[in-house]
Design a protein around this motif. Structure first.
Motif: not given
Length: 297
Positions: A113-119, A246-249, A251-258, A262-263
């Motif tokens: 939810a926090l990752i979604v909130l931060f886009g 859909e990953v839009t942020g 890598a440090l926020l979303t974790g990237g491919k991992f 990894a967020s």
């Protein structure tokens, strides 16, 4: 004068044990023997489930998990020759599993939810067949939770703890857990470090707090299951979940491919959960000093 024979159990109490018994009671030996047995069982059941339906694979995973529990119990009882209070098979098993599942659920839901909130993430419902998604995710998560927790927090943690205390066990098992995930798809040094913190430290702290394997299995199981159902990669492994992500942020926020693990968000949240667990574990006297036997042995 009548000759008397010393009973076998009396000989054991006096320390007159055969060499092979003493060998298997060495902490690293019973740890490695138990881990090898669990891994072999896991590989065997994984191979048997390759050509089965989703339901058949799930049922075989449950059977394999039960075998892993038996192997763990046998290793502790007959190799380590210790009691197994951390694996109660009655009364506390279900409540502890459910409590752990709730913690795992909240951890992933709040992090997502926090990752979604931060886009960072956006979700769209997948049009695929839900039944073809849910069972494979549950089977994979269940198998991983049983195997990894019985080995890392069950065998390795307690073996190291008996040799060097709780802090050393928490540190080393966390590092080993992070290193073990470096071979996963999309893994980086940061990904391994994040796993060491949010999984190694959190699950280690959870075990110290509850001293119950069912609790950490429940936590680990729901953690992976919710990730998989959301369609988020689980430690780098892609998941055909109920949603497309859909990953839009960054890598440090979303974790990237991992994936989410990894967020930076779940790393922070895991510490916010683990620190109180460690505090309560200390209050309960669950921390062991060097060479001190765990409670219940």
């Amino acid at each position: 004068m009548r000759k008397t024979n010393t009973p076998v159990n009396e000989a054991f109490r006096r320390g007159n044990q055969p060499a092979f018994v003493s060998f298997f009671r060495f902490h690293l030996v019973w740890m490695l023997a138990g881990a090898l047995g669990i891994l072999l069982a896991n590989v065997t059941f994984s191979l048997l489930s390759e050509d089965l339906t989703a339901l058949g694979s799930a049922l075989l995973t449950i059977a394999g998990s039960a075998v892993a529990v038996v192997i763990y119990w046998l290793a502790m009882k007959f190799l380590a020759r210790r009691s197994v209070p951390e694996l109660p098979l009655q009364r506390r098993a279900v409540p502890e599993f459910i409590l752990g599942a709730v913690v795992g659920l909240l951890f992933i839901i709040v992090s997502t939810a926090l990752i979604v909130l931060f886009g960072g993430y956006s979700f769209k419902w997948s049009t695929g067949n839900a039944s073809s998604v849910v069972l494979p995710v549950i089977a994979t998560s269940l198998g991983a939770a049983f195997v990894e927790e019985l080995i890392f927090r069950g065998l390795a943690f307690q073996a190291i703890e008996k040799m060097g205390g709780s802090f050393l066990a928490l540190t080393l098992t966390s590092l080993f857990f992070g290193i073990a995930h470096l071979g996963n798809p999309g893994a980086t040094v940061w990904g391994g470090l994040s796993i060491a913190i949010e999984a190694g430290v959190l699950l280690g702290a959870a075990f110290l707090w509850r001293r119950n394997v069912w609790f950490i299995i429940g936590l680990h199981f729901f953690w992976n299951t919710i990730e998989g159902l959301l369609g988020i990669p689980v430690s780098g492994h892609p998941s055909s979940g109920l949603f497309t992500v859909e990953v839009t942020g960054p890598a440090l926020l979303t974790g990237g491919k991992f994936g989410l693990e990894a967020s930076i968000i779940p790393v922070i949240i895991s510490l916010l959960i683990a620190i109180p667990m460690l505090f309560f574990a200390s209050r309960k006297g669950h921390f062991l000093s060097l060479r001190q036997d765990p409670k219940g042995e």
